[in-house]
Design an enzyme around this catalytic site. Structure first.
Site, short mmCIF file in Angstrom:
data_model
loop_
_atom_site.label_atom_id
_atom_site.label_comp_id
_atom_site.label_asym_id
_atom_site.label_seq_id
_atom_site.Cartn_x
_atom_site.Cartn_y
_atom_site.Cartn_z
N MET A 1 -10.54 -5.40 6.45
CA MET A 1 -10.08 -4.25 7.07
C MET A 1 -10.30 -5.20 8.12
SD MET A 1 -10.09 -1.85 4.62
CE MET A 1 -9.18 -1.40 5.85
N SER B 1 0.94 -1.53 0.13
CA SER B 1 -0.19 -0.08 -0.06
C SER B 1 0.86 1.14 0.04
CB SER B 1 -0.82 -0.26 1.56
OG SER B 1 -1.61 0.86 1.10
N HIS C 1 -8.94 1.16 -3.00
CA HIS C 1 -9.67 0.60 -2.21
C HIS C 1 -9.83 2.54 -1.86
CE1 HIS C 1 -9.55 -0.47 2.42
NE2 HIS C 1 -10.83 0.12 1.68
N MET D 1 -8.75 8.26 0.06
CA MET D 1 -9.34 8.58 0.93
C MET D 1 -10.44 9.93 1.30
SD MET D 1 -7.55 7.69 4.38
CE MET D 1 -5.90 5.63 4.56
N ASP E 1 -6.27 -5.96 5.38
CA ASP E 1 -5.45 -4.72 4.81
C ASP E 1 -5.88 -4.73 5.87
OD1 ASP E 1 -4.74 -2.42 3.88
OD2 ASP E 1 -7.01 -1.95 2.91
N HIS F 1 -1.31 -1.85 -4.39
CA HIS F 1 -2.84 -1.41 -3.79
C HIS F 1 -2.46 0.86 -3.22
CE1 HIS F 1 -6.05 -1.92 -0.55
NE2 HIS F 1 -5.48 -1.29 -0.16
N MET G 1 -11.95 4.72 0.36
CA MET G 1 -12.59 4.16 1.23
C MET G 1 -13.66 5.84 1.02
SD MET G 1 -9.53 3.65 3.50
CE MET G 1 -8.58 3.69 2.29
N ASP H 1 -4.91 3.44 -1.31
CA ASP H 1 -5.88 3.70 -0.54
C ASP H 1 -6.13 5.62 -1.06
OD1 ASP H 1 -6.01 2.06 1.30
OD2 ASP H 1 -3.56 2.42 1.25
C1 DX5 Z 1 -5.97 1.89 5.94
C2 DX5 Z 1 -5.46 1.42 4.57
C3 DX5 Z 1 -4.31 0.88 4.27
C4 DX5 Z 1 -3.32 0.87 4.99
C5 DX5 Z 1 -2.79 -0.65 5.18
O1 DX5 Z 1 -7.01 2.77 5.79
O2 DX5 Z 1 -6.43 1.08 3.81
O3 DX5 Z 1 -3.60 -0.14 2.92
O4 DX5 Z 1 -2.58 1.39 4.13
O5 DX5 Z 1 -1.49 0.31 5.94
P1 DX5 Z 1 -0.85 -1.35 7.35
O6 DX5 Z 1 -0.01 -2.26 6.72
O7 DX5 Z 1 0.74 -0.42 8.01
O8 DX5 Z 1 -0.85 -1.15 8.55
ZN ZN Z 2 -6.21 -0.27 1.78
#
Ligand code: DX5
Ligand code: ZN
Length: 215
Positions: free
Chosen positions: A135, A6, A64, A35, A175, A31, A66, A33
Site C-alpha cells: 500500500m 480500481s 483486495h 471495505m 496500490d 482491482h 480491506m 476494493d
Molecule cells: C485504497 C484502495 C485503492 C484505491 C486506489 O484503499 O486500495 O485500490 O482505489 O485509488 P487511487 O489510485 O486513486 O489512489
Molecule cells: Zn486496492
C-alpha cells in the site's frame, strides 16, 4: 508490467459499462476494493456485486479485501468469482488457514501491508503466496497522495525474490496514488502490477490513461 484499474473511482451507477470500458482500453486485471467500515472507515461492496459483474468481463479479478477477519467471508468471495484474493496481514490471526483454503480452491493468494507495517513482518509468508500488495497510501480512499518511501519495500521484495528464486514466486503489486508522474519510478523499482483508481477513472480517456501507465 500489468495495469489493474480500481473500480473504487468508477461511476457505480454505470458499473458494468465502466468495467467494459477499461477492459476495452487495455486493462490487464480488474482491482476490486472491498471495505467493511471496520478495518478501514469506508464501506464499499461485497460478494453479491462481484458475482453480478463476473459474467460481464473476462478480466482477472484481483480482489483486495480491506476487511477484518477475512476468513469469515472467504468462501463467499471465492464463489463470487475472485481470481486472486488479497487479505491484509493486519486484519487476521488466521493467515496460514486462509492461505490453505485459497490454495485448495485453485485461486491465487495475496497479502497486503499498510504503510506503517514493515515488510520484514511478512517475511515468513513469502514462500507460500502468489502476490504481495504494497500500500502506497493508507487504505480506505481513492485519490490520495503517493508515498514514495514505500518503494523501499518493493526494492527489498525484488531483491529477496532474485536471491531466492527456488522458493519465491510472488508478484509485487502497488496500490495508491499511482499516476503518470510516478509510474516510471515505480516501474524501475521492479513492480509487476500497478493499481490505479482515480488516475484512470477520472481521466477523460481511459485508453490514454492506461497506456501512459504501460510504458
Ligand atoms: C485504497 C484502495 C485503492 C484505491 C486506489 O484503499 O486500495 O485500490 O482505489 O485509488 P487511487 O489510485 O486513486 O489512489
Ligand atoms: Zn486496492
Amino acid at each position: 508490467m500489468k495495469v489493474a484499474p480500481s473500480i473504487l473511482s468508477a461511476d457505480f451507477s454505470r458499473l458494468g459499462d465502466e468495467i467494459k470500458a477499461v477492459e476495452n482500453s487495455g486493462a490487464d486485471w480488474l482491482h476490486l476494493d472491498v471495505m467493511d467500515g471496520h478495518f478501514v472507515p469506508n464501506l464499499t461492496f461485497g460478494p453479491p456485486i462481484i458475482k453480478n459483474i463476473r459474467p460481464l468481463s473476462s478480466l482477472f479479478f484481483d480482489v483486495h479485501l480491506m476487511i477484518s477477519k477475512p476468513e469469515k467471508l472467504l468462501q463467499n468471495f471465492l464463489d463470487a468469482g475472485a481470481d486472486l484474493i488479497t487479505i491484509h496481514y493486519e486484519a487476521t490471526q488466521k493467515i496460514d488457514e486462509i492461505i490453505k483454503i485459497i490454495q485448495k480452491s485453485g485461486k491465487k493468494i495475496g497479502i497486503s501491508i499498510k504503510p506503517n507495517t514493515p515488510i520484514e513482518s511478512i517475511k515468513n509468508l513469502l514462500g507460500k503466496i502468489d502476490l504481495i500488495l504494497i500500500m502506497s497510501v493508507e487504505p480506505g480512499w481513492g485519490g490520495q497522495k503517493f508515498m514514495p518511501e514505500m518503494l523501499e519495500k518493493v526494492k527489498k521484495l525484488k531483491h529477496w525474490r532474485e536471491t531466492n528464486t527456488e522458493n519465491y514466486h510472488y508478484l509485487i503489486e502497488i496500490d495508491g496514488g499511482i499516476n503518470d508522474s510516478n509510474i516510471l519510478e515505480v516501474k524501475n523499482c521492479g513492480v509487476d502490477v500497478v493499481v490505479a483508481g482515480s488516475y484512470i477513472f477520472k481521466s477523460n480517456n481511459y485508453k490514454d490513461a492506461i497506456s501512459s501507465l504501460h510504458q
